[in-house]
Design a protein around this motif. Structure first.
Motif, PDB file in Angstrom:
ATOM      1  N   GLY A  44     -34.562  -3.440  82.454  1.00 37.72           N
ATOM      2  CA  GLY A  44     -34.117  -2.199  82.369  1.00 37.72           C
ATOM      3  C   GLY A  44     -32.816  -2.083  81.452  1.00 37.72           C
ATOM      4  N   ALA A  45     -32.559  -1.011  80.961  1.00 36.44           N
ATOM      5  CA  ALA A  45     -31.412  -0.708  80.008  1.00 36.44           C
ATOM      6  C   ALA A  45     -30.054  -1.379  80.846  1.00 36.44           C
ATOM      7  N   THR A  46     -30.166  -0.923  82.075  1.00 31.01           N
ATOM      8  CA  THR A  46     -28.739  -1.543  82.852  1.00 31.01           C
ATOM      9  C   THR A  46     -28.741  -2.599  83.039  1.00 31.01           C
ATOM     10  N   ASP A  47     -29.906  -3.552  83.222  1.00 29.28           N
ATOM     11  CA  ASP A  47     -29.922  -4.806  83.531  1.00 29.28           C
ATOM     12  C   ASP A  47     -29.563  -5.591  82.150  1.00 29.28           C
ATOM     13  N   ILE A  48     -30.169  -4.918  80.836  1.00 30.63           N
ATOM     14  CA  ILE A  48     -30.136  -5.627  79.546  1.00 30.63           C
ATOM     15  C   ILE A  48     -28.494  -5.658  79.146  1.00 30.63           C
ATOM     16  N   ILE A  49     -27.969  -4.433  79.232  1.00 29.40           N
ATOM     17  CA  ILE A  49     -26.576  -4.167  78.859  1.00 29.40           C
ATOM     18  C   ILE A  49     -25.648  -4.899  79.584  1.00 29.40           C
ATOM     19  N   PHE A  50     -25.785  -5.096  80.727  1.00 29.00           N
ATOM     20  CA  PHE A  50     -24.728  -5.833  81.511  1.00 29.00           C
ATOM     21  C   PHE A  50     -24.888  -7.327  81.131  1.00 29.00           C
ATOM     22  N   ARG A  51     -26.261  -7.750  80.910  1.00 29.83           N
ATOM     23  CA  ARG A  51     -26.122  -9.252  80.845  1.00 29.83           C
ATOM     24  C   ARG A  51     -25.703  -9.286  79.263  1.00 29.83           C
ATOM     25  N   LEU A  52     -26.070  -8.752  78.240  1.00 25.14           N
ATOM     26  CA  LEU A  52     -25.288  -8.970  77.129  1.00 25.14           C
ATOM     27  C   LEU A  52     -23.869  -8.950  77.094  1.00 25.14           C
ATOM     28  N   ILE A  53     -23.090  -7.963  77.556  1.00 20.48           N
ATOM     29  CA  ILE A  53     -21.505  -7.856  77.481  1.00 20.48           C
ATOM     30  C   ILE A  53     -21.095  -8.819  78.524  1.00 20.48           C
ATOM     31  N   SER A  54     -21.639  -9.124  79.489  1.00 14.33           N
ATOM     32  CA  SER A  54     -21.206 -10.430  80.427  1.00 14.33           C
ATOM     33  C   SER A  54     -21.186 -11.689  79.628  1.00 14.33           C
ATOM     34  N   GLN A  55     -22.098 -12.068  78.931  1.00 12.25           N
ATOM     35  CA  GLN A  55     -22.353 -13.185  78.104  1.00 12.25           C
ATOM     36  C   GLN A  55     -21.423 -13.408  77.303  1.00 12.25           C
ATOM     37  N   GLU A  56     -20.806 -12.297  76.741  1.00 16.74           N
ATOM     38  CA  GLU A  56     -19.888 -12.454  75.665  1.00 16.74           C
ATOM     39  C   GLU A  56     -18.427 -12.652  76.463  1.00 16.74           C
ATOM     40  N   ALA A  57     -18.461 -11.703  77.613  1.00  5.65           N
ATOM     41  CA  ALA A  57     -17.008 -11.970  78.372  1.00  5.65           C
ATOM     42  C   ALA A  57     -16.923 -13.382  78.980  1.00  5.65           C
ATOM     43  N   GLU A  58     -18.014 -13.996  79.355  1.00  3.40           N
ATOM     44  CA  GLU A  58     -17.929 -15.319  79.840  1.00  3.40           C
ATOM     45  C   GLU A  58     -16.718 -16.297  79.087  1.00  3.40           C
ATOM     46  N   GLY A  59     -17.132 -16.258  77.641  1.00  3.06           N
ATOM     47  CA  GLY A  59     -16.037 -16.861  76.695  1.00  3.06           C
ATOM     48  C   GLY A  59     -14.634 -16.732  76.958  1.00  3.06           C
ATOM     49  N   HIS A  60     -14.417 -15.406  77.222  1.00  2.00           N
ATOM     50  CA  HIS A  60     -12.832 -15.178  77.487  1.00  2.00           C
ATOM     51  C   HIS A  60     -12.408 -15.396  78.651  1.00  2.00           C
ATOM     52  N   LEU A  61     -13.285 -15.590  79.827  1.00  2.00           N
ATOM     53  CA  LEU A  61     -12.902 -15.790  81.068  1.00  2.00           C
ATOM     54  C   LEU A  61     -12.776 -17.385  81.412  1.00  2.00           C
ATOM     55  N   GLY A  62     -13.717 -17.863  80.612  1.00  3.89           N
ATOM     56  CA  GLY A  62     -13.812 -19.498  80.715  1.00  3.89           C
ATOM     57  C   GLY A  62     -14.618 -19.949  81.922  1.00  3.89           C
ATOM     58  N   THR A  63     -15.366 -18.894  82.343  1.00  5.44           N
ATOM     59  CA  THR A  63     -16.333 -19.531  83.443  1.00  5.44           C
ATOM     60  C   THR A  63     -17.629 -18.670  83.219  1.00  5.44           C
ATOM     61  N   SER A  64     -18.832 -19.057  84.005  1.00  8.40           N
ATOM     62  CA  SER A  64     -20.172 -18.478  83.948  1.00  8.40           C
ATOM     63  C   SER A  64     -19.978 -17.019  84.674  1.00  8.40           C
ATOM     64  N   ILE A  65     -20.671 -16.063  84.344  1.00  2.00           N
ATOM     65  CA  ILE A  65     -20.944 -14.834  84.875  1.00  2.00           C
ATOM     66  C   ILE A  65     -22.651 -14.789  85.155  1.00  2.00           C
ATOM     67  N   VAL A  66     -22.832 -14.937  86.409  1.00  2.00           N
ATOM     68  CA  VAL A  66     -24.202 -15.154  86.766  1.00  2.00           C
ATOM     69  C   VAL A  66     -24.879 -13.822  87.322  1.00  2.00           C
ATOM     70  N   PRO A  67     -25.678 -13.183  86.362  1.00  2.00           N
ATOM     71  CA  PRO A  67     -26.475 -11.823  86.740  1.00  2.00           C
ATOM     72  C   PRO A  67     -27.189 -12.107  87.891  1.00  2.00           C
ATOM     73  N   VAL A  68     -27.263 -11.289  89.054  1.00  4.83           N
ATOM     74  CA  VAL A  68     -28.292 -11.154  90.042  1.00  4.83           C
ATOM     75  C   VAL A  68     -28.789  -9.944  90.253  1.00  4.83           C
ATOM     76  N   ASN A  69     -29.965  -9.782  89.939  1.00  2.00           N
ATOM     77  CA  ASN A  69     -30.830  -8.583  90.011  1.00  2.00           C
ATOM     78  C   ASN A  69     -31.037  -8.315  91.751  1.00  2.00           C
ATOM     79  N   MET A  70     -30.531  -7.153  92.108  1.00  2.00           N
ATOM     80  CA  MET A  70     -30.787  -6.707  93.660  1.00  2.00           C
ATOM     81  C   MET A  70     -31.470  -5.317  93.683  1.00  2.00           C
ATOM     82  N   ALA A  71     -32.436  -5.195  93.392  1.00  2.00           N
ATOM     83  CA  ALA A  71     -33.101  -3.681  93.356  1.00  2.00           C
ATOM     84  C   ALA A  71     -33.538  -3.367  94.938  1.00  2.00           C
ATOM     85  N   GLY A  72     -33.729  -2.138  95.242  1.00  2.00           N
ATOM     86  CA  GLY A  72     -34.090  -1.732  96.432  1.00  2.00           C
ATOM     87  C   GLY A  72     -33.125  -0.670  96.876  1.00  2.00           C
TER      88      GLY A  72
END
Length: 324
Positions: A44-72
């Motif tokens: 969905g849009a929420t999932d895709i948008i957060f993954r897109l921005i977080s992937q770019e933010a990883e480079g500025h943090l120097g570590t991985s941001i691991v998305p975890v979908n937790m619907a319900g």
């Protein structure tokens, strides 16, 4: 030295050491992967948008941001997981207005104040729409159409969700009596799309991620844009304000941390996400593929935004019967 004085001395040394270690840990942050809980399923849009921005933010943090979908549980399974997590900066929540909506609907007993706000990232602008064969051509004609057809106009919504609040606020801004319309509940956006395609309803609220393809091929008609400015993706569609309806409405996505997360960590995260949003490719995809606008707010500015957002939603909630 007496036993009590000795105990006090050891306690003081322990406290000082603990503070020093805490300060060092914050200074070295982050030292491991960061878990980003997204309280919706993948795709969905929420999932895709957060993954897109977080992937770019990883480079500025120097570590991985691991998305975890937790619907319900109406997006509260994920929010509760983060609310109860350790406030160490390694568990974050990527969510939106649903945090406040869930409390107003009585689903949970907490809202934005249960978290530390990190940063607002994007806003997806909402759009009232009709099927192509509908006589209403723009949003300023909806009120007259309802007055001419009292009790027969069917408007879709997902109970207690963003579009439920959208329509209540729209009715108020457009001078429409809620008693004159029939709000029809659907479990998700896909069901609403099917209902409008079948012309079972008159109006629905979409945005470019959910309705853009239908707007483009002429299946659905966008009736107005709930934003101060026209959208690049729909330049010919007037804003609601241009049509005399004083209302803006969007889905505002941001990052949250557990309550008590140190300010130094919040600042580090906000800076990384802010830098990610400066990337032209990221901005272009957000604006052109996802029909959203980049709006970065952090610190006190984001807190003020959340306070205003919750106040507006609370006012709208006074006109909603959450039992139906």
């Amino acid at each position: 030295m007496t036993r009590s004085r000795l105990t006090q001395t050891f306690a003081a040394i322990g406290l000082a050491t603990g503070l020093a270690l805490t300060g060092t840990a914050q200074a070295d942050y982050p030292e491991q992967d960061i878990r980003l809980v997204i309280p919706y399923g993948p795709g969905g849009a929420t999932d895709i948008i957060f993954r897109l921005i977080s992937q770019e933010a990883e480079g500025h943090l120097g570590t991985s941001i691991v998305p975890v979908n937790m619907a319900g549980a109406g997006a509260t399974l994920g929010s509760r997981n983060v609310k109860d997590a350790r406030p160490d900066g390694y568990t974050l929540l990527g969510s939106h207005d649903t945090i406040a909506l869930s409390k107003l609907a009585g689903t949970v007993d907490y809202s934005y104040d249960a978290f530390e706000p990190v940063a607002l990232l994007t806003q997806t602008i909402n759009i009232p729409a009709a099927h192509a064969n509908h006589p209403v051509q723009s949003a300023d004609e909806i009120a007259d159409y309802i007055r001419e057809n009292p009790g027969r106009v069917r408007i879709s919504m997902i109970p207690s969700s963003t579009d439920h609040f959208f329509w209540v606020q729209f009715f108020d801004a457009a001078g429409i009596d809620m008693a004159d319309v029939r709000l029809v509940g659907y479990p998700d956006t896909g069901e609403q799309v099917s209902a409008l395609l079948a012309e079972e309803i008159d109006f629905a609220m979409f945005n470019l991620p959910s309705g853009g393809a239908f707007f483009e091929d002429g299946t659905f008609r966008p009736l107005g844009v709930a934003h101060p400015e026209r959208l690049d993706g729909l330049p010919e569609v007037a804003t609601l304000r241009e049509l005399g309806i004083e209302m803006d409405h969007s889905t505002s996505r941001g990052i949250f941390a557990p309550k008590g997360t140190p300010q130094e960590i919040l600042d580090t995260l906000a800076e990384a996400y802010g830098q990610a949003l400066e990337d032209e490719t990221v901005r272009s995809r957000i604006e052109n593929e996802f029909g959203s606008v980049v709006r970065f707010l952090a610190g006190e500015e984001y807190q003020a935004f959340l306070d205003e957002n919750e106040a507006a939603l609370s006012a709208a909630a006074e006109n909603i019967d959450f039992q139906n």
